[in-house]
Design a protein around this motif. Sequence first.
Motif, PDB file in Angstrom:
ATOM      1  N   UNK A 183       0.838  -1.203   0.000  1.00  0.00           N
ATOM      2  CA  UNK A 183       0.000   0.000   0.000  1.00  0.00           C
ATOM      3  C   UNK A 183       0.872   1.253   0.000  1.00  0.00           C
ATOM      4  N   UNK A 184       1.917   1.222   0.817  1.00  0.00           N
ATOM      5  CA  UNK A 184       2.817   2.370   0.891  1.00  0.00           C
ATOM      6  C   UNK A 184       3.493   2.616  -0.449  1.00  0.00           C
ATOM      7  N   UNK A 185       3.913   1.526  -1.097  1.00  0.00           N
ATOM      8  CA  UNK A 185       4.596   1.663  -2.390  1.00  0.00           C
ATOM      9  C   UNK A 185       3.633   2.244  -3.425  1.00  0.00           C
ATOM     10  N   UNK A 186       2.363   1.802  -3.355  1.00  0.00           N
ATOM     11  CA  UNK A 186       1.373   2.330  -4.300  1.00  0.00           C
ATOM     12  C   UNK A 186       1.114   3.810  -4.064  1.00  0.00           C
ATOM     13  N   UNK A 219       3.230   6.060  -3.068  1.00  0.00           N
ATOM     14  CA  UNK A 219       4.580   6.506  -2.823  1.00  0.00           C
ATOM     15  C   UNK A 219       4.681   8.011  -2.558  1.00  0.00           C
ATOM     16  N   UNK A 263      -2.089   4.397   7.236  1.00  0.00           N
ATOM     17  CA  UNK A 263      -1.564   3.094   6.829  1.00  0.00           C
ATOM     18  C   UNK A 263      -2.647   2.036   6.965  1.00  0.00           C
ATOM     19  N   UNK A 264      -2.659   1.050   6.046  1.00  0.00           N
ATOM     20  CA  UNK A 264      -3.677   0.002   6.174  1.00  0.00           C
ATOM     21  C   UNK A 264      -3.464  -0.777   7.465  1.00  0.00           C
ATOM     22  N   UNK A 280      13.041   3.216  -0.137  1.00  0.00           N
ATOM     23  CA  UNK A 280      12.003   2.579  -0.943  1.00  0.00           C
ATOM     24  C   UNK A 280      11.316   3.609  -1.836  1.00  0.00           C
ATOM     25  N   UNK A 281      10.974   4.768  -1.257  1.00  0.00           N
ATOM     26  CA  UNK A 281      10.282   5.809  -2.017  1.00  0.00           C
ATOM     27  C   UNK A 281      11.147   6.276  -3.186  1.00  0.00           C
ATOM     28  N   UNK A 295      12.103   2.390  -5.666  1.00  0.00           N
ATOM     29  CA  UNK A 295      11.193   1.362  -6.180  1.00  0.00           C
ATOM     30  C   UNK A 295      10.548   1.792  -7.488  1.00  0.00           C
ATOM     31  N   UNK A 336       6.621  -4.797  -8.574  1.00  0.00           N
ATOM     32  CA  UNK A 336       7.404  -3.695  -8.012  1.00  0.00           C
ATOM     33  C   UNK A 336       8.767  -4.231  -7.592  1.00  0.00           C
TER      34      UNK A 336
END
Lengths: 201, 201
Positions: free
Chosen positions: A34-37, A39, B20-21, B53-54, B57, B66
């Motif tokens: 979810x975080x990557x989506x 971003x 966050x989920x 990551x931000x 990725x 990803x």
Amino acid sequence: MPQSVAGPEIERLIQLLARMPGLGPRSARRAALQLIKKRDTLLGPLAEAMRIAAERIVVCSSCGNVDTSEPCTICRDGSRDASMLVVVEDVSDLWALERSGAVSARYHVLGGVLSALDGVRPEHLNIERLVERASDPAVKEIILALNATVDGQTTAHYVTDALRHLGLTITRLAHGVPVGGELDYLDEGTLSAAIRSRSAF
Amino acid sequence: MPQSVAGPEIERLIQLLARMPGLGPRSARRAALQLIKKRDTLLGPLAEAMRIAAERIVVCSSCGNVDTSEPCTICRDGSRDASMLVVVEDVSDLWALERSGAVSARYHVLGGVLSALDGVRPEHLNIERLVERASDPAVKEIILALNATVDGQTTAHYVTDALRHLGLTITRLAHGVPVGGELDYLDEGTLSAAIRSRSAF
């Protein structure tokens, strides 16, 4: 988990997320995706907010609250009643009381409760500093806002003993039926306390 | 919540954590406090892992996975069976299949399923690129590993139609009793499917 299929960066993110309270290995993977989506709207800003928090947050040397200033916002707030000190176990309890707006005084965070089982002894808690603060002539009342658990009550007794020589008024939170609570779901101890402390209607 | 009592930095951290989920406003506060307590072992490293990551990725332009490399680790892996393409809805499904180790092929992430209710139409999914990849003479079989939901099955039919002219073998996952599952807890559809597809013992 996706060791071979995703880069080590994603793997490390998942491993660290899994150590957050409330997230397990499976939900950490879901959270990572979810975080990557998100971003740009979530991952980036959250990384920055965490970096700033890690850099700037300090524990108030007076009351034990966490804040980005020292002393903390509450300790610096001159409009608060200086005659009372509210003793809590943890910063989360301080936040809960502040949300309730029930009291406008200063706090003292013990940083835990005495526990024979977990090996928490008086010297591990912020008690010495409490006695120091309570010795201020402005302070007239200590409100023990500790959890109604065995350890919480043991700690309340210990703190009371440590403060006795100061001759202050020491109070504790009332026991009773939670507002909105149903009697059927309450334990006998709470019901007994609610009966004992009944008031005129 | 602790707007007046904690600095804006803590407040912002809580607000972002709440998005966050798996975390709500209450658990976000708890998580923030835990992170602050583990500042050096968790908050700092997590902030850094998120930043990396931000930054790094990317979404694989071939399969939609990803990763931190383009094309992704799976697309670059020459040891995988090039005759099969496994079509999944989301990266999380790809990860789940990789954990199972059930297949060593390449994937194609659709990025969702068709849904009249949510207004997801074919052009919103990664179908065009799938037809392109499936046209590679090396590809002989398309495995539709979509969720056994109405939308998932609608999408499976649509994808099958879009690929029909290529004359490939198109398969889907078997329906049946989950391993470790108890019949008593299964729905009628699953039980009917398990009976229909029964095998010699």
